[in-house]
Design a protein around this motif. Structure first.
Motif, PDB file in Angstrom:
ATOM      1  N   CYS A 119     -12.400  -2.294   1.897  1.00  0.00           N
ATOM      2  CA  CYS A 119     -11.325  -1.760   2.751  1.00  0.00           C
ATOM      3  C   CYS A 119     -10.754  -2.786   3.706  1.00  0.00           C
ATOM      4  O   CYS A 119      -9.675  -2.582   4.261  1.00  0.00           O
ATOM      5  CB  CYS A 119     -11.822  -0.547   3.520  1.00  0.00           C
ATOM      6  SG  CYS A 119     -13.121  -0.920   4.727  1.00  0.00           S
ATOM      7  N   GLY A 120     -11.476  -3.906   3.938  1.00  0.00           N
ATOM      8  CA  GLY A 120     -10.941  -4.931   4.831  1.00  0.00           C
ATOM      9  C   GLY A 120     -10.665  -4.386   6.210  1.00  0.00           C
ATOM     10  O   GLY A 120     -11.490  -3.687   6.808  1.00  0.00           O
ATOM     11  N   THR A 121      -9.493  -4.661   6.738  1.00  0.00           N
ATOM     12  CA  THR A 121      -9.115  -4.210   8.080  1.00  0.00           C
ATOM     13  C   THR A 121      -8.641  -2.770   8.096  1.00  0.00           C
ATOM     14  O   THR A 121      -8.223  -2.267   9.132  1.00  0.00           O
ATOM     15  CB  THR A 121      -8.014  -5.109   8.654  1.00  0.00           C
ATOM     16  OG1 THR A 121      -6.884  -5.078   7.787  1.00  0.00           O
ATOM     17  CG2 THR A 121      -8.506  -6.535   8.824  1.00  0.00           C
ATOM     18  N   GLY A 122      -8.686  -2.092   6.961  1.00  0.00           N
ATOM     19  CA  GLY A 122      -8.316  -0.678   6.917  1.00  0.00           C
ATOM     20  C   GLY A 122      -6.861  -0.411   6.615  1.00  0.00           C
ATOM     21  O   GLY A 122      -6.377   0.704   6.818  1.00  0.00           O
ATOM     22  N   VAL A 123      -6.137  -1.414   6.107  1.00  0.00           N
ATOM     23  CA  VAL A 123      -4.714  -1.242   5.822  1.00  0.00           C
ATOM     24  C   VAL A 123      -4.485  -0.117   4.817  1.00  0.00           C
ATOM     25  O   VAL A 123      -3.709   0.809   5.068  1.00  0.00           O
ATOM     26  CB  VAL A 123      -4.100  -2.563   5.304  1.00  0.00           C
ATOM     27  CG1 VAL A 123      -2.718  -2.322   4.722  1.00  0.00           C
ATOM     28  CG2 VAL A 123      -4.024  -3.592   6.422  1.00  0.00           C
ATOM     29  N   LEU A 124      -5.154  -0.188   3.658  1.00  0.00           N
ATOM     30  CA  LEU A 124      -4.946   0.831   2.637  1.00  0.00           C
ATOM     31  C   LEU A 124      -5.471   2.183   3.104  1.00  0.00           C
ATOM     32  O   LEU A 124      -4.827   3.217   2.878  1.00  0.00           O
ATOM     33  CB  LEU A 124      -5.621   0.400   1.335  1.00  0.00           C
ATOM     34  CG  LEU A 124      -5.510   1.359   0.142  1.00  0.00           C
ATOM     35  CD1 LEU A 124      -4.069   1.756  -0.140  1.00  0.00           C
ATOM     36  CD2 LEU A 124      -6.159   0.735  -1.099  1.00  0.00           C
ATOM     37  N   SER A 125      -6.629   2.212   3.762  1.00  0.00           N
ATOM     38  CA  SER A 125      -7.168   3.471   4.271  1.00  0.00           C
ATOM     39  C   SER A 125      -6.192   4.140   5.231  1.00  0.00           C
ATOM     40  O   SER A 125      -6.000   5.370   5.198  1.00  0.00           O
ATOM     41  CB  SER A 125      -8.502   3.235   4.990  1.00  0.00           C
ATOM     42  OG  SER A 125      -9.517   2.872   4.093  1.00  0.00           O
ATOM     43  N   ALA A 129       0.823  -1.208   0.000  1.00  0.00           N
ATOM     44  CA  ALA A 129       0.000   0.000   0.000  1.00  0.00           C
ATOM     45  C   ALA A 129       0.859   1.259   0.000  1.00  0.00           C
ATOM     46  O   ALA A 129       0.495   2.267  -0.629  1.00  0.00           O
ATOM     47  CB  ALA A 129      -0.938  -0.005   1.203  1.00  0.00           C
ATOM     48  N   ARG A 130       1.985   1.231   0.678  1.00  0.00           N
ATOM     49  CA  ARG A 130       2.869   2.407   0.686  1.00  0.00           C
ATOM     50  C   ARG A 130       3.441   2.666  -0.704  1.00  0.00           C
ATOM     51  O   ARG A 130       3.479   3.810  -1.178  1.00  0.00           O
ATOM     52  CB  ARG A 130       3.990   2.202   1.707  1.00  0.00           C
ATOM     53  CG  ARG A 130       3.500   2.116   3.148  1.00  0.00           C
ATOM     54  CD  ARG A 130       4.661   2.074   4.130  1.00  0.00           C
ATOM     55  NE  ARG A 130       4.187   1.804   5.479  1.00  0.00           N
ATOM     56  CZ  ARG A 130       4.478   0.721   6.184  1.00  0.00           C
ATOM     57  NH1 ARG A 130       5.268  -0.218   5.663  1.00  0.00           N
ATOM     58  NH2 ARG A 130       4.007   0.564   7.399  1.00  0.00           N
ATOM     59  N   GLU A 131       3.878   1.598  -1.368  1.00  0.00           N
ATOM     60  CA  GLU A 131       4.397   1.752  -2.726  1.00  0.00           C
ATOM     61  C   GLU A 131       3.285   2.193  -3.689  1.00  0.00           C
ATOM     62  O   GLU A 131       3.494   3.026  -4.574  1.00  0.00           O
ATOM     63  CB  GLU A 131       4.998   0.433  -3.211  1.00  0.00           C
ATOM     64  CG  GLU A 131       6.229  -0.028  -2.442  1.00  0.00           C
ATOM     65  CD  GLU A 131       7.436   0.859  -2.714  1.00  0.00           C
ATOM     66  OE1 GLU A 131       7.533   1.382  -3.850  1.00  0.00           O
ATOM     67  OE2 GLU A 131       8.257   1.036  -1.806  1.00  0.00           O
ATOM     68  N   PHE A 132       2.113   1.635  -3.500  1.00  0.00           N
ATOM     69  CA  PHE A 132       0.969   1.922  -4.356  1.00  0.00           C
ATOM     70  C   PHE A 132       0.567   3.395  -4.264  1.00  0.00           C
ATOM     71  O   PHE A 132       0.403   4.078  -5.283  1.00  0.00           O
ATOM     72  CB  PHE A 132      -0.183   1.011  -3.926  1.00  0.00           C
ATOM     73  CG  PHE A 132      -1.503   1.263  -4.583  1.00  0.00           C
ATOM     74  CD1 PHE A 132      -1.706   0.947  -5.919  1.00  0.00           C
ATOM     75  CD2 PHE A 132      -2.567   1.785  -3.850  1.00  0.00           C
ATOM     76  CE1 PHE A 132      -2.946   1.148  -6.520  1.00  0.00           C
ATOM     77  CE2 PHE A 132      -3.806   1.993  -4.437  1.00  0.00           C
ATOM     78  CZ  PHE A 132      -3.993   1.678  -5.778  1.00  0.00           C
ATOM     79  N   THR A 133       0.413   3.912  -3.056  1.00  0.00           N
ATOM     80  CA  THR A 133      -0.003   5.303  -2.903  1.00  0.00           C
ATOM     81  C   THR A 133       1.074   6.267  -3.398  1.00  0.00           C
ATOM     82  O   THR A 133       0.761   7.323  -3.954  1.00  0.00           O
ATOM     83  CB  THR A 133      -0.365   5.622  -1.447  1.00  0.00           C
ATOM     84  OG1 THR A 133       0.713   5.233  -0.584  1.00  0.00           O
ATOM     85  CG2 THR A 133      -1.624   4.871  -1.021  1.00  0.00           C
ATOM     86  N   GLU A 164      -2.165   8.366   6.399  1.00  0.00           N
ATOM     87  CA  GLU A 164      -0.829   8.742   6.856  1.00  0.00           C
ATOM     88  C   GLU A 164      -0.027   9.492   5.804  1.00  0.00           C
ATOM     89  O   GLU A 164       0.704  10.438   6.123  1.00  0.00           O
ATOM     90  CB  GLU A 164      -0.050   7.474   7.248  1.00  0.00           C
ATOM     91  CG  GLU A 164      -0.600   6.742   8.458  1.00  0.00           C
ATOM     92  CD  GLU A 164      -0.034   5.331   8.561  1.00  0.00           C
ATOM     93  OE1 GLU A 164       0.829   4.968   7.715  1.00  0.00           O
ATOM     94  OE2 GLU A 164      -0.452   4.586   9.460  1.00  0.00           O
ATOM     95  N   ARG A 165      -0.162   9.088   4.548  1.00  0.00           N
ATOM     96  CA  ARG A 165       0.763   9.552   3.515  1.00  0.00           C
ATOM     97  C   ARG A 165       0.173  10.529   2.511  1.00  0.00           C
ATOM     98  O   ARG A 165       0.923  11.258   1.863  1.00  0.00           O
ATOM     99  CB  ARG A 165       1.329   8.351   2.756  1.00  0.00           C
ATOM    100  CG  ARG A 165       2.163   7.447   3.663  1.00  0.00           C
ATOM    101  CD  ARG A 165       2.862   6.349   2.886  1.00  0.00           C
ATOM    102  NE  ARG A 165       3.914   5.777   3.706  1.00  0.00           N
ATOM    103  CZ  ARG A 165       5.146   5.540   3.289  1.00  0.00           C
ATOM    104  NH1 ARG A 165       5.497   5.838   2.055  1.00  0.00           N
ATOM    105  NH2 ARG A 165       6.042   5.008   4.085  1.00  0.00           N
ATOM    106  N   CYS A 166      -1.147  10.531   2.369  1.00  0.00           N
ATOM    107  CA  CYS A 166      -1.762  11.340   1.304  1.00  0.00           C
ATOM    108  C   CYS A 166      -2.519  12.548   1.831  1.00  0.00           C
ATOM    109  O   CYS A 166      -3.025  13.344   1.032  1.00  0.00           O
ATOM    110  CB  CYS A 166      -2.701  10.464   0.475  1.00  0.00           C
ATOM    111  SG  CYS A 166      -1.893   9.018  -0.248  1.00  0.00           S
TER     112      CYS A 166
END
Length: 259
Positions: A47-53, A27-31, A58-60
């Motif tokens: 969203c599942g457990t919210g990893v990507l969210s 997800a970090r590489e993806f964003t 944090e980053r965007c």
């Protein structure tokens, strides 16, 4: 959303140990690849457990992010703002700037309908739709070792192999999904990350929790067959002198924008 996802995705903590820890790195590489500015409205589908969210937050530096998933166990873990079916997103047309999905598309009964819904959810003048899925057929090493071992012991189980079951998890099918949804400037790229397990117990333990197709298969086995699979998998994976097991995971990421 596909019924299979409801049956085998229930515990957020178990999933995080199985795949969530690696999805977080992807997800970090993806964003970073998406390169979106701050202050945008994001939708996280499946969203599942919210990893990507969490990584987006944090980053965007989003103005807001809404996460949707049908698994109530996962949503409790994520504290998402909605529980919804990715096939019928409960959002207004054009309500978001970016719609993303991590490790979800292959579990949907109609991926094209889901991508089309994501395209509808973003603004019509350059809204971004993007996703990533595991490369099940090739360089998702953990699962390739697992299913190749299963096939050698139980040829009747070969059709359960995610590499066979999810043909859309390849560059051209992903590109076709995005263009089929009317998106333009479509790009597909590989994201590869190391997946290092401290020892075999660290690798094998998550297969006993029932979270996902491979652990779901393990749950169907009797004790003797489970032990036989465990020892065959132990022999198949490359183990260093300190007991650690260094593998690789590749995800295919895709993005496109509304015209």
């Amino acid at each position: 959303m596909d019924e299979q996802r409801n049956d085998v995705w229930a515990s957020g903590a178990a999933y995080d140990r199985y795949m969530g820890r690696w999805s977080r790195v992807v997800a970090r590489e993806f964003t970073a690849w998406l390169g979106r500015p701050a202050g945008l409205r994001w939708l996280d589908v499946g969203c599942g457990t919210g990893v990507l969210s969490a990584v987006v937050g944090e980053r965007c530096r989003p103005d807001r992010i809404v996460g949707c998933d049908r698994s109530e166990g996962f949503v409790r873990a994520a504290r998402a703002t909605a529980v919804a079916d990715a096939m019928a997103l409960p959002v207004r047309d054009g309500a978001f700037d970016v719609a993303v999905s991590g490790l979800t598309l292959n579990f949907l009964s109609d991926p094209l309908a889901a991508v089309t819904g994501m395209a509808r959810a973003v603004r019509p003048d350059g809204g971004l739709v993007a996703a990533y899925v595991w490369d099940y057929a090739d360089r998702m090493s953990l699962l390739r070792h697992f299913w190749d071992t299963v096939a050698a012991l139980d040829p009747a189980a070969a059709d359960l192999d995610e590499g066979r079951r999810f043909p859309d998890c390849r560059p051209q099918p992903l590109h076709d999904l995005w263009t089929g949804a009317g998106l333009v400037d479509v790009l597909v790229r590989a994201i590869e990350i190391p997946t290092v397990f401290t020892d075999f117990a660290d690798l094998w333990g998550p297969f006993l929790a029932g979270q996902g197709p491979a652990p779901g298969y393990v749950a169907t086995l009797g004790l003797a067959d489970r032990d036989r699979l465990r020892e065959a998998l132990r022999a198949a994976v490359p183990t260093a002198s300190d007991g650690s097991i260094a593998l690789w995971a590749r995800a295919w990421a895709v993005r496109g924008r509304t015209a």
